[in-house]
Design an enzyme around this catalytic site. Sequence first.
Site, PDB file in Angstrom:
ATOM      1  N   GLU A 126      -1.491  -9.160   3.228  1.00  0.00           N
ATOM      2  CA  GLU A 126      -1.378  -9.859   4.416  1.00  0.00           C
ATOM      3  C   GLU A 126      -2.746 -10.123   4.978  1.00  0.00           C
ATOM      4  OE1 GLU A 126      -0.944  -6.709   3.955  1.00  0.00           O
ATOM      5  OE2 GLU A 126      -1.498  -5.318   5.403  1.00  0.00           O
TER       6      GLU A 126
ATOM      7  N   CYS B  23       0.771  -1.309   0.106  1.00  0.00           N
ATOM      8  CA  CYS B  23       0.121  -0.049   0.035  1.00  0.00           C
ATOM      9  C   CYS B  23       1.001   1.122   0.143  1.00  0.00           C
ATOM     10  CB  CYS B  23      -1.033  -0.064   1.076  1.00  0.00           C
ATOM     11  SG  CYS B  23      -2.398   0.888   0.885  1.00  0.00           S
TER      12      CYS B  23
ATOM     13  N   HIS C  38      -3.619  -4.878   0.364  1.00  0.00           N
ATOM     14  CA  HIS C  38      -2.841  -5.275   1.474  1.00  0.00           C
ATOM     15  C   HIS C  38      -3.210  -7.040   1.563  1.00  0.00           C
ATOM     16  CE1 HIS C  38      -2.536  -1.870   4.094  1.00  0.00           C
ATOM     17  NE2 HIS C  38      -3.328  -1.316   3.249  1.00  0.00           N
TER      18      HIS C  38
HETATM   19  N1  GLN Z   1      -1.787   6.507   3.327  1.00  0.00           N
HETATM   20  C1  GLN Z   1      -1.998   5.978   1.904  1.00  0.00           C
HETATM   21  C2  GLN Z   1      -3.208   6.027   1.316  1.00  0.00           C
HETATM   22  O1  GLN Z   1      -4.116   6.384   2.051  1.00  0.00           O
HETATM   23  C3  GLN Z   1      -1.529   4.535   2.194  1.00  0.00           C
HETATM   24  C4  GLN Z   1      -2.677   3.655   3.074  1.00  0.00           C
HETATM   25  C5  GLN Z   1      -2.108   2.429   3.524  1.00  0.00           C
HETATM   26  O2  GLN Z   1      -0.836   2.116   3.332  1.00  0.00           O
HETATM   27  N2  GLN Z   1      -3.012   1.659   3.996  1.00  0.00           N
HETATM   28  O3  GLN Z   1      -3.304   5.873   0.114  1.00  0.00           O
END
Ligand code: GLN
Length: 556
Positions: free
Chosen positions: A532, A403, A530
């Site tokens: 994970e 992400c 994500h």
């Molecule tokens: N802060 C970033 C976004 O909002 C990444 C979010 C995250 O890593 N879950 O896109």
Amino acid sequence: MASNPVDYMKYVVVTGGVLSGLGKGVTASSIGVLLKSAGLKVTSIKIDPYLNSDAGTMSPFEHGEVFVLDDGGEVDLDLGNYERFLDIALTRDNNITTGKVYANVIDKERRGDYLGKTVQVVPHITNEIQEWIERVAHVPADGSSETPDACVIELGGTVGDIESAPFIEALRQFQFRAGKGNVCFVHVSLVPVMGPVGEQKTKPTQHTVKELRGLGIIPDILVCRSEKPLDSETKSKLAAFCHVDEDAVVSAHDVSNLYQIPISLFEQSVLRKVSVHLGFQVPTKLPILDEWREMADKVDTLEEEVRIAMVGKYTGLSDSYLSVIKALQHSAFAVGRKLQIDWIESTDLDPNDRTENHEEAWRMLESADGILVPGGFGNRGVEGKIAAANYARVNEVPYLGVCLGLQIATIEFCRNVLNIESANSAEFDEDAPVHAVVFMPEISKTQMGGTMRLGSKPTPFLVDDCKIRRLYGGAEYVNERHRHRYEVNPDLIEKIEASGLVYVGKDETGKRCEIMELNGHPYYVGTQYHPEFKSRPGRPSPPFLGLLKAACGQEI
Ligand code: GLN
């Protein structure tokens, strides 16, 4: 095993006493594993007695990671334990909070559902809780369309908390609603050790059980966290003072790894006790448990280390990255290595703002076999993360960006390969001349709760062959879970890809970057989602497995 082992839904209610952090969630998940191994289809519910609607607006510092479900629910990390232990997929409704319950009741009141009545905690809130439990317990969770046979309910917090009172009262009433033979109460408590001879102290448990019984719930099983197995004397004392059978006092003592917990509970006859109480048969052969035992024992034999540098900002609290750690562990197990995570505070890597730990942080980064930049929010520590991504790219060290980690790698690439020095994310610097990462147009700028791009979305692969696609078994597309507000700037994609950082997976519109892979590097991968959250013991998440394989020099 008959296809329908029980006539009525069976409930195991897990409460906790003395203090939080006793591993109530793991105990509850482990009991779920035992039920599953007896042939029952199991689901679970976590009750969190806080006023937030969901965990989405809570800091990982305070509450550990925010776990994301397929339906986009942002929930307590215990639901991650349930999904991993039981290999199920839950919905946002499997996490009940005070906020959600009250919001429903207030909605109903406004609609006129209680017309003429005074709306009260008892019976309106307590009924709402019971109806919710009953409804959600019947929702299939294992990917089939079959109704579960059993539901494990974990009540967050500690018995006696003001906040949990309506839930305790609802659960007290629930035993009559569901039928007494269909509800088994398990109370998790603490038995500390004191004094020179290491006496196991029963008083805290006596007090918490007294409190629970005062609220109308009699525990059927007492699970006691302790350093060592409970002495028989301690067990007798607890049985006498806590109104439970002596053989229903179980010790949850320290074990070599988490997978040993279901085994340890099984060896103390917990499954037999629950089955007698709830009235179902336990078959003589338990293949699921045999698999667990094999895995638990194998984990203990791993010796050769693989070192992964985790560059984050909540590194003091491993709960903040629980699912990432699990995905790394599942993958390390799959490659037959012992996982060593080196936690690096990203601020310590910042080349322009040297902290006193700067050199040590760089030494750790440089000695790692692989580098992971997990998800995150806000601009603290981002320059350190960018430096880590740069180090991994230039030195051909395996890198996985999750992400934020994908966005970081993109910014680094724009700055140092495309020579756009001012490239940044709109999240970190709204006034930066070039935004490599931009705010997604559909996201709300005023409403924070539940408004990110959330949950499972299909991502088609756009190239025939690349490492990450191979890791996903050559799949046409992947279905993974998202939680973000920002994305790679669509206007820069062509330029970035022309220089070798390829977005090999994009969303269904073909515009939103989801998976990146750098050409000519052993493993330089990022995912906007994500991965994970869907990793399982024995079925590690492919991007994490790729990182571990590359870190061990194995071919992908
Ligand atoms: N802060 C970033 C976004 O909002 C990444 C979010 C995250 O890593 N879950 O896109």
